[in-house]
Design an enzyme around this catalytic site. Structure first.
Site, PDB file in Angstrom:
ATOM      1  N   GLU A 256      79.615  63.997 146.122  1.00  0.00           N
ATOM      2  CA  GLU A 256      80.252  64.838 145.094  1.00  0.00           C
ATOM      3  C   GLU A 256      80.782  63.881 144.042  1.00  0.00           C
ATOM      4  O   GLU A 256      81.700  63.122 144.303  1.00  0.00           O
ATOM      5  CB  GLU A 256      81.417  65.638 145.690  1.00  0.00           C
ATOM      6  N   CYS A 290      87.099  66.480 138.737  1.00  0.00           N
ATOM      7  CA  CYS A 290      85.668  66.377 138.477  1.00  0.00           C
ATOM      8  C   CYS A 290      85.167  67.554 137.678  1.00  0.00           C
ATOM      9  O   CYS A 290      84.305  67.401 136.814  1.00  0.00           O
ATOM     10  CB  CYS A 290      84.933  66.264 139.803  1.00  0.00           C
TER      11      CYS A 290
HETATM   12  P1  NAD Z   1      85.520  55.672 142.874  1.00  0.00           P
HETATM   13  O1  NAD Z   1      84.080  55.962 142.982  1.00  0.00           O
HETATM   14  O2  NAD Z   1      85.955  54.429 142.202  1.00  0.00           O
HETATM   15  O3  NAD Z   1      86.182  55.582 144.329  1.00  0.00           O
HETATM   16  C1  NAD Z   1      86.056  56.624 145.264  1.00  0.00           C
HETATM   17  C2  NAD Z   1      86.173  56.065 146.668  1.00  0.00           C
HETATM   18  O4  NAD Z   1      85.078  55.178 146.920  1.00  0.00           O
HETATM   19  C3  NAD Z   1      87.438  55.246 146.924  1.00  0.00           C
HETATM   20  O5  NAD Z   1      87.909  55.562 148.212  1.00  0.00           O
HETATM   21  C4  NAD Z   1      86.935  53.815 146.865  1.00  0.00           C
HETATM   22  O6  NAD Z   1      87.730  52.925 147.609  1.00  0.00           O
HETATM   23  C5  NAD Z   1      85.554  53.954 147.483  1.00  0.00           C
HETATM   24  N1  NAD Z   1      84.615  52.878 147.152  1.00  0.00           N
HETATM   25  C6  NAD Z   1      84.632  52.044 146.086  1.00  0.00           C
HETATM   26  N2  NAD Z   1      83.567  51.212 146.126  1.00  0.00           N
HETATM   27  C7  NAD Z   1      82.858  51.540 147.231  1.00  0.00           C
HETATM   28  C8  NAD Z   1      81.630  51.066 147.804  1.00  0.00           C
HETATM   29  N3  NAD Z   1      80.919  50.084 147.257  1.00  0.00           N
HETATM   30  N4  NAD Z   1      81.189  51.653 148.935  1.00  0.00           N
HETATM   31  C9  NAD Z   1      81.872  52.662 149.510  1.00  0.00           C
HETATM   32  N5  NAD Z   1      83.038  53.155 149.020  1.00  0.00           N
HETATM   33  C10 NAD Z   1      83.520  52.598 147.888  1.00  0.00           C
HETATM   34  O7  NAD Z   1      86.125  56.976 142.221  1.00  0.00           O
HETATM   35  P2  NAD Z   1      87.634  57.242 141.812  1.00  0.00           P
HETATM   36  O8  NAD Z   1      87.942  56.400 140.615  1.00  0.00           O
HETATM   37  O9  NAD Z   1      88.513  57.131 143.017  1.00  0.00           O
HETATM   38  O10 NAD Z   1      87.575  58.799 141.406  1.00  0.00           O
HETATM   39  C11 NAD Z   1      87.212  59.239 140.133  1.00  0.00           C
HETATM   40  C12 NAD Z   1      85.796  59.755 140.099  1.00  0.00           C
HETATM   41  O11 NAD Z   1      85.589  60.707 141.133  1.00  0.00           O
HETATM   42  C13 NAD Z   1      85.436  60.492 138.831  1.00  0.00           C
HETATM   43  O12 NAD Z   1      84.184  60.041 138.344  1.00  0.00           O
HETATM   44  C14 NAD Z   1      85.308  61.956 139.246  1.00  0.00           C
HETATM   45  O13 NAD Z   1      84.469  62.730 138.464  1.00  0.00           O
HETATM   46  C15 NAD Z   1      84.871  61.839 140.642  1.00  0.00           C
HETATM   47  N6  NAD Z   1      85.250  63.020 141.424  1.00  0.00           N
HETATM   48  C16 NAD Z   1      84.262  63.894 141.791  1.00  0.00           C
HETATM   49  C17 NAD Z   1      84.583  65.037 142.509  1.00  0.00           C
HETATM   50  C18 NAD Z   1      83.509  66.005 142.949  1.00  0.00           C
HETATM   51  O14 NAD Z   1      83.754  66.797 143.837  1.00  0.00           O
HETATM   52  N7  NAD Z   1      82.333  65.973 142.382  1.00  0.00           N
HETATM   53  C19 NAD Z   1      85.905  65.289 142.847  1.00  0.00           C
HETATM   54  C20 NAD Z   1      86.885  64.379 142.452  1.00  0.00           C
HETATM   55  C21 NAD Z   1      86.542  63.237 141.751  1.00  0.00           C
END
Ligand code: NAD
Length: 485
Positions: A256, A290
């Site tokens: 997501e 999101c």
């Molecule tokens: P992010 O992708 O930076 O981090 C999300 C999670 O992934 C964190 O727990 C982080 O520690 C982990 N992570 C980072 N690098 C990783 C890797 N290489 N492998 C595995 N895990 C890793 O996102 P964010 O900044 O925390 O959140 C913002 C983003 O999330 C926005 O782009 C937003 O649109 C999206 N979002 C989407 C939804 C949805 O349901 N589609 C909901 C909420 C947020």
């Protein structure tokens, strides 16, 4: 099934260290990291900085717990989920405060909303069943579609809804018979850790494990041969890395991810009535969601009036510390995101777009505060229209031709959600049909109906959460052909 009640205690004493939940025990890590309050940018609590070894212990615990958990009946697993729900409800006020402190969202509105959305959803989801389907049957044979749990589900979540996402990820995985290792965002570990403290008293050891720490823990989970599925919410950039990492062991993935959702106000809309609704759709949670409306397209016939009314309405909304009951919107959760938004504001200024409200951050103000910003009619190829802002800035863009606005709405790599606003419902539905996204809301802001699958098209996601389809995504299909004679 008899599940013993948990003992509760007030847990807002941040001097007492939080522990991770691994194999049923609340355990420390060798080191800790500071959790900052976004309203001040000052640390207020410490969280364990789990190591790769901690993560691997959690994975092993989940793997060990899987056979017995999967062997329980769905009704038995449901009883555990209901006990978890009862404990969360009992500690609800504390969670709302914790959420506001670590995420920044106002306690009295958005933090309360998040907890109240997530909690009742637990027993409802836990009561759902994926029944065996008889595909064919005659005198000689029966063909059944059965479902079996996958094993260990790794859940990776972001910082914008850190309470709700713990539950949205773990409950469907657990109710379908899987065990879970969850990794929260390093910006918002506390709600997850506190849920872990309660879950430790309820769930069998190893069924739910919660490991906090930096981004480097993610690949330990995604590359592990003992993890069978990754369910991820976060950015598209990270999601695509996860998909690549999961390929090595052919894990199931639910992703997501980001969005750049259009809101389209059709020529016949009652635009005055739409102003507060579109405001909430765009700027709820300070735009940090999101499915926020990230581009608002309004028809030329009322564009100027709409912008003026939107700005007037926005002026009635205050941005402040989430613990202050007069704040309508809170700060940006973290400095990384704040800097991204500041850069977008600078780009908007440098290009001379009209900004009738907001436009620049006040660096002398403590915390990650960004003022509500309206950008009037920037060009379609501007960064503020093309990129996901994830903050309280909204471009309002004029259009003349409906076919043209649909084409503009779809001209993006994202396809998460959209809202369409109009008086003629058939016409609005016709437009909704033409939007290439996983979710479209007509004449309302973004809601999450319980039984509706939620997921994105294109680079916004893969697979779905929620509803029976969401539950099914945590299982393998198993076709069983039975010869009767
Ligand atoms: P992010 O992708 O930076 O981090 C999300 C999670 O992934 C964190 O727990 C982080 O520690 C982990 N992570 C980072 N690098 C990783 C890797 N290489 N492998 C595995 N895990 C890793 O996102 P964010 O900044 O925390 O959140 C913002 C983003 O999330 C926005 O782009 C937003 O649109 C999206 N979002 C989407 C939804 C949805 O349901 N589609 C909901 C909420 C947020």
């Amino acid at each position: 099934m008899d599940v013993s009640p948990v003992t509760t205690r007030e847990r807002l004493d941040f001097g007492a260290p939080y522990g991770m939940l691994i194999d049923g025990e609340i355990v420390p890590a060798a080191t800790t990291f500071e959790v900052l309050n976004p309203a001040t940018n000052r640390p207020f609590a410490d969280a364990p900085r789990g190591s790769a070894e901690d993560m691997n212990r959690a994975i092993a615990a989940a793997k060990g717990a899987f056979p017995a958990w999967a062997a329980l009946s769905a009704a038995e697993r449901e009883a555990y989920m209901v006990a978890l729900y009862d404990a969360l409800e009992e500690n609800k006020e504390e969670f709302i405060t914790l959420l506001s402190l670590e995420q920044g969202k106002p306690r009295h509105n958005q933090a309360t909303f998040e907890v109240n959305l997530a909690n009742p959803w637990i027993p409802k989801t836990a009561a759902s069943r994926l029944e065996t389907v008889v595909l064919e049957e005659d005198e000689e044979r029966r063909v059944e579609l059965r479902r079996s749990p996958l094993g260990v589900v790794g859940a990776i979540i972001p910082w914008n809804y850190p309470y709700l996402h713990v539950l949205w990820k773990s409950v469907p995985a657990m109710i379908t018979g899987n065990t879970v290792v969850l990794k929260p965002s390093p910006y918002t570990p506390l709600c997850a850790l506190r849920i872990g403290e309660l879950a430790a008293q309820i769930l069998p050891a190893g069924v739910l494990n919660i490991v906090t720490g930096g981004n480097e823990l993610g690949p330990v989970l995604t590359e592990s041969p003992d993890v069978d599925m990754i369910t991820f919410t976060g950015s598209t950039a990270t999601g695509s890395k996860i998909m690549a990492a999961a390929a090595g062991t052919v894990k199931r993935v639910t992703l997501e991810m980001g969005g750049n959702d259009p809101a389209i106000l059709l020529p016949d809309v009652d635009w005055k009535a739409a102003v507060p609704k579109v405001f909430a759709a765009a700027l709820g949670n300070s735009g940090q969601w999101c499915i926020a409306a990230k581009r608002v397209y309004v028809h030329n016939s009322f564009h100027e009036d709409f912008v003026a009314a939107f700005v007037e309405y926005a002026k009635t909304q205050s941005v402040g510390d989430g613990m202050n009951p007069t704040s309508d919107l809170g700060p940006i959760n973290n400095r990384m995101q704040y800097e991204k938004i500041r850069e977008l504001l600078e780009d908007t200024r440098a290009n001379g777009y009209r900004v009738p409200l907001g436009g620049s951050v006040d660096d002398s103000r403590e915390g990650n505060f960004v003022p509500i910003t309206v950008v009037d009619n920037p060009p379609e190829n501007s960064r503020i229209v093309q990129e996901e802002q994830f903050g309280p800035i909204v471009p309002i863009i004029a259009y003349e031709d409906v076919d043209d606005v649909v084409a503009r709405a779809n001209a993006t790599v994202f396809g998460l959600g959209a809202t369409v606003w109009g008086s003629d419902l058939d016409r609005a539905l016709e437009i909704a049909d033409r939007i290439d996204s996983g979710n479209v809301w007509v004449n309302e802001g973004q809601s999450h109906p319980l039984n509706a699958p939620f997921g994105g098209h294109k680079q916004s996601g893969l697979s779905v959460e929620h509803g029976n389809e969401g539950l099914a995504s945590h299982t393998n299909n198993k076709t069983v052909v039975i010869r009767k004679k």
